[in-house]
Each structure stands twice: as structure tokens, then as C-alpha cells.
Design a protein around this motif. Structure first.
Motif, PDB file in Angstrom:
ATOM      1  N   ARG A 116       0.872  -1.353  -0.030  1.00  0.00           N
ATOM      2  CA  ARG A 116       0.083   0.133   0.006  1.00  0.00           C
ATOM      3  C   ARG A 116       0.696   1.228  -0.037  1.00  0.00           C
ATOM      4  O   ARG A 116       0.718   2.178  -0.551  1.00  0.00           O
ATOM      5  CB  ARG A 116      -0.979  -0.070   1.116  1.00  0.00           C
ATOM      6  CG  ARG A 116      -1.882  -1.035   1.085  1.00  0.00           C
ATOM      7  CD  ARG A 116      -3.043  -0.898   0.284  1.00  0.00           C
ATOM      8  NE  ARG A 116      -4.129  -1.995   0.250  1.00  0.00           N
ATOM      9  CZ  ARG A 116      -4.976  -2.254  -0.360  1.00  0.00           C
ATOM     10  NH1 ARG A 116      -4.798  -1.688  -1.769  1.00  0.00           N
ATOM     11  NH2 ARG A 116      -5.998  -3.038  -0.254  1.00  0.00           N
ATOM     12  N   ASP A 120       0.777   3.989  -2.727  1.00  0.00           N
ATOM     13  CA  ASP A 120       0.617   5.428  -2.419  1.00  0.00           C
ATOM     14  C   ASP A 120       1.548   6.665  -2.835  1.00  0.00           C
ATOM     15  O   ASP A 120       1.615   7.473  -2.364  1.00  0.00           O
ATOM     16  CB  ASP A 120       0.076   5.494  -1.127  1.00  0.00           C
ATOM     17  CG  ASP A 120      -1.387   4.930  -0.831  1.00  0.00           C
ATOM     18  OD1 ASP A 120      -2.004   4.746  -2.012  1.00  0.00           O
ATOM     19  OD2 ASP A 120      -1.543   4.661   0.346  1.00  0.00           O
ATOM     20  N   ASN A 122       4.832   6.418  -1.307  1.00  0.00           N
ATOM     21  CA  ASN A 122       5.691   6.435  -0.162  1.00  0.00           C
ATOM     22  C   ASN A 122       6.913   5.732  -0.304  1.00  0.00           C
ATOM     23  O   ASN A 122       6.983   4.546  -1.117  1.00  0.00           O
ATOM     24  CB  ASN A 122       5.310   6.196   1.104  1.00  0.00           C
ATOM     25  CG  ASN A 122       4.139   7.388   1.517  1.00  0.00           C
ATOM     26  OD1 ASN A 122       4.310   8.608   1.294  1.00  0.00           O
ATOM     27  ND2 ASN A 122       2.865   6.883   1.797  1.00  0.00           N
ATOM     28  N   SER A 171       6.722  10.398   5.076  1.00  0.00           N
ATOM     29  CA  SER A 171       5.888  10.129   4.485  1.00  0.00           C
ATOM     30  C   SER A 171       4.929  11.194   3.743  1.00  0.00           C
ATOM     31  O   SER A 171       4.907  12.156   4.211  1.00  0.00           O
ATOM     32  CB  SER A 171       5.016   9.178   5.023  1.00  0.00           C
ATOM     33  OG  SER A 171       4.101   9.749   6.129  1.00  0.00           O
ATOM     34  N   ASN A 172       4.223  10.964   2.676  1.00  0.00           N
ATOM     35  CA  ASN A 172       3.441  12.003   2.260  1.00  0.00           C
ATOM     36  C   ASN A 172       2.358  12.465   3.154  1.00  0.00           C
ATOM     37  O   ASN A 172       2.069  13.733   3.377  1.00  0.00           O
ATOM     38  CB  ASN A 172       2.604  11.192   0.961  1.00  0.00           C
ATOM     39  CG  ASN A 172       3.303  11.130  -0.207  1.00  0.00           C
ATOM     40  OD1 ASN A 172       4.432  11.470  -0.282  1.00  0.00           O
ATOM     41  ND2 ASN A 172       2.796  10.553  -1.275  1.00  0.00           N
ATOM     42  N   GLU A 183      -3.301  14.979   1.248  1.00  0.00           N
ATOM     43  CA  GLU A 183      -2.132  13.962   0.772  1.00  0.00           C
ATOM     44  C   GLU A 183      -2.127  13.802  -0.787  1.00  0.00           C
ATOM     45  O   GLU A 183      -1.066  13.710  -1.032  1.00  0.00           O
ATOM     46  CB  GLU A 183      -2.707  12.728   1.387  1.00  0.00           C
ATOM     47  CG  GLU A 183      -1.495  11.676   1.546  1.00  0.00           C
ATOM     48  CD  GLU A 183      -1.705  10.594   2.302  1.00  0.00           C
ATOM     49  OE1 GLU A 183      -1.068   9.460   2.360  1.00  0.00           O
ATOM     50  OE2 GLU A 183      -2.639  10.534   3.136  1.00  0.00           O
ATOM     51  N   ALA A 184      -3.298  13.804  -1.630  1.00  0.00           N
ATOM     52  CA  ALA A 184      -3.166  13.800  -2.924  1.00  0.00           C
ATOM     53  C   ALA A 184      -2.325  14.945  -3.288  1.00  0.00           C
ATOM     54  O   ALA A 184      -1.451  14.805  -4.570  1.00  0.00           O
ATOM     55  CB  ALA A 184      -4.698  13.906  -3.349  1.00  0.00           C
ATOM     56  N   LYS A 187       1.375  14.281  -3.070  1.00  0.00           N
ATOM     57  CA  LYS A 187       1.686  13.095  -3.782  1.00  0.00           C
ATOM     58  C   LYS A 187       1.924  13.685  -5.102  1.00  0.00           C
ATOM     59  O   LYS A 187       3.087  13.389  -5.895  1.00  0.00           O
ATOM     60  CB  LYS A 187       0.542  12.220  -3.979  1.00  0.00           C
ATOM     61  CG  LYS A 187       0.787  10.793  -4.855  1.00  0.00           C
ATOM     62  CD  LYS A 187      -0.025   9.893  -4.705  1.00  0.00           C
ATOM     63  CE  LYS A 187       0.231   8.750  -5.363  1.00  0.00           C
ATOM     64  NZ  LYS A 187      -0.789   7.666  -5.394  1.00  0.00           N
TER      65      LYS A 187
END
Length: 220
Positions: A116, A120, A122, A171-172, A183-184, A187
Motif C-alpha cells: 500500500r 501511494d 511513499n 511520508s506523504n 495528501e493527494a 503526492k
């Protein structure tokens, strides 16, 4: 559906990973390979999203295979399988374009979480490991060359902020919280940063951030 290819010369390892991954409804193991060459061929044929790659294999090993995959038009996320938390092979794998590593004795949930994480966007590295990698790489080439400086200058102010946190192994989700972003959105910023810096993964971007002085205080 998340398409996965498993590359490991140990049939028991492959069978165990397949059973774990295919217990997840949206995951399919599209192929298994026993060496790097057949793994690269499977990636070319099937265009998976993620490849779990053993480092040490007879014939073409995981490092050479990861470099070959990095040259393909379709580049899946490559996660290295290792029995060690950190060694020279892990560092070399990240140089070759891998996004991180998981231990072969990881539990089922850890393996699923790893999948995952890379889907995503990361990296699969604990901050302590990231710091050691960045420090080691930065010591080898401590000064940015003209091309790297030019690429840094092409980043927007927000992209530099994201890169600074990325350079600390965040992380994101962590970056989103720190910068009050979705978070999007993070990214998207990370994807553009990798494109502008002309690197394949977050660790390579983090090394540039460290050498540029953007993340130095946070990773030492």
C-alpha cells in the motif's frame, strides 16, 4: 486492481508472499520469476504496478534487474527483499531505482502495508535508515553539480518545502500534516519534484535535498 510480480529464487518465499498478497481483494500476483532476467521479461510483458525483487539470486541478480527495469518505458515500483535491515546491497538497490525494501521475515500485515505504501507513493524506509543512506551518499558526492543546482532552482517554493521534508524521510501523510495540505496534493508535488530533479525515487531526491542544504539540520 494492483498487479504484482514476485522475483525470488526461493519457491517457498514466493508461495508465501503470493498467499498473503492475494488475500487482499484488489491485489493480483500476475507472475513469479526465479531470477532477474525472467523478472525483467515478466515486467516488460505484464507491466505490473509493483515488483518484489530478491537482491541475491543466481544469474542476473536483483540489482542488475532493477537497473534494467529502470530503463523501461513502463517503470513499476521495485521493492527489494532482503534478510538484512541495512547493508551495501540495500544502498546499491536504491541507487538502481528501488523505492525501498522489506525484510523476508516480515509478517503478513507488514507486507500488505508495504504494498500500500509504495502504491501511494511513499518510500519503504524508516527515517533512521534514510538518514544513514543520505549521509553515506552525500559524503561520496558532497557538492551539487551545475545540473543539480539548475534543477533545484526550477522548483517552486512549495516544492522546495516538500523536498526538504521528503529529505528527512517523511511520508506523504506526514508532509501533508506539516504543510497543511491534502495528501493527494503532496503526492502530486512529489511526482513533479522527481520529474524536475530527474531522479527515480524519493531517496535519490532526498540526497539532493541534503546536499543542497535543504534538509541538513533535520537528518544529521
Amino acid at each position: 486492481m494492483i498487479k504484482v510480480v514476485l522475483v525470488d529464487d526461493d519457491a517457498i518465499v514466493r508461495q508465501g508472499m503470493r498467499a498473503i498478497l492475494e488475500s487482499v481483494p484488489d491485489v493480483i500476483v500476475a507472475a513469479e520469476a526465479t531470477d532477474g532476467a525472467s523478472g525483467v521479461a515478466a515486467v516488460q510483458r505484464l507491466k505490473p504496478d509493483v515488483v518484489f525483487m530478491d537482491i541475491r539470486m543466481p544469474g542476473m541478480d536483483g540489482l542488475a534487474a532493477t537497473r534494467e527495469i529502470g530503463r523501461l518505458a513502463h517503470r513499476p515500483k521495485v521493492v527489494m527483499l532482503t534478510t538484512f535491515e541495512f547493508d551495501e546491497y540495500v544502498a546499491a538497490a536504491l541507487r538502481a531505482g528501488a523505492v525501498g525494501f522489506v525484510l523476508k521475515d516480515s509478517g503478513p500485515q507488514q507486507l500488505i502495508d508495504a504494498l500500500r505504501a509504495v502504491v501511494d507513493g511513499n518510500a519503504l524506509l524508516a527515517p533512521s535508515v534514510t538518514r544513514r543512506l543520505i549521509s553515506a551518499f552525500a559524503e561520496q558526492v558532497p557538492v551539487l553539480d551545475a545540473d543539480d543546482r539548475s534543477r533545484i532552482e526550477s522548483l517552486t517554493l512549495r516544492e522546495r518545502e516538500v523536498l526538504a521534508l521528503l529529505g528527512c524521510g517523511r511520508s506523504n501523510a506526514d508532509i501533508a500534516t506539516a504543510l497543511f495540505l491534502g495528501e493527494a496534493t503532496v503526492k502530486g508535488h512529489v511526482s513533479r519534484i522527481l520529474d524536475k530533479l530527474e531522479v527515480q525515487n524519493r531517496v535519490q531526491a532526498a540526497i539532493i535535498a541534503y546536499r543542497a542544504g535543504l534538509a541538513r539540520d533535520s537528518v544529521t
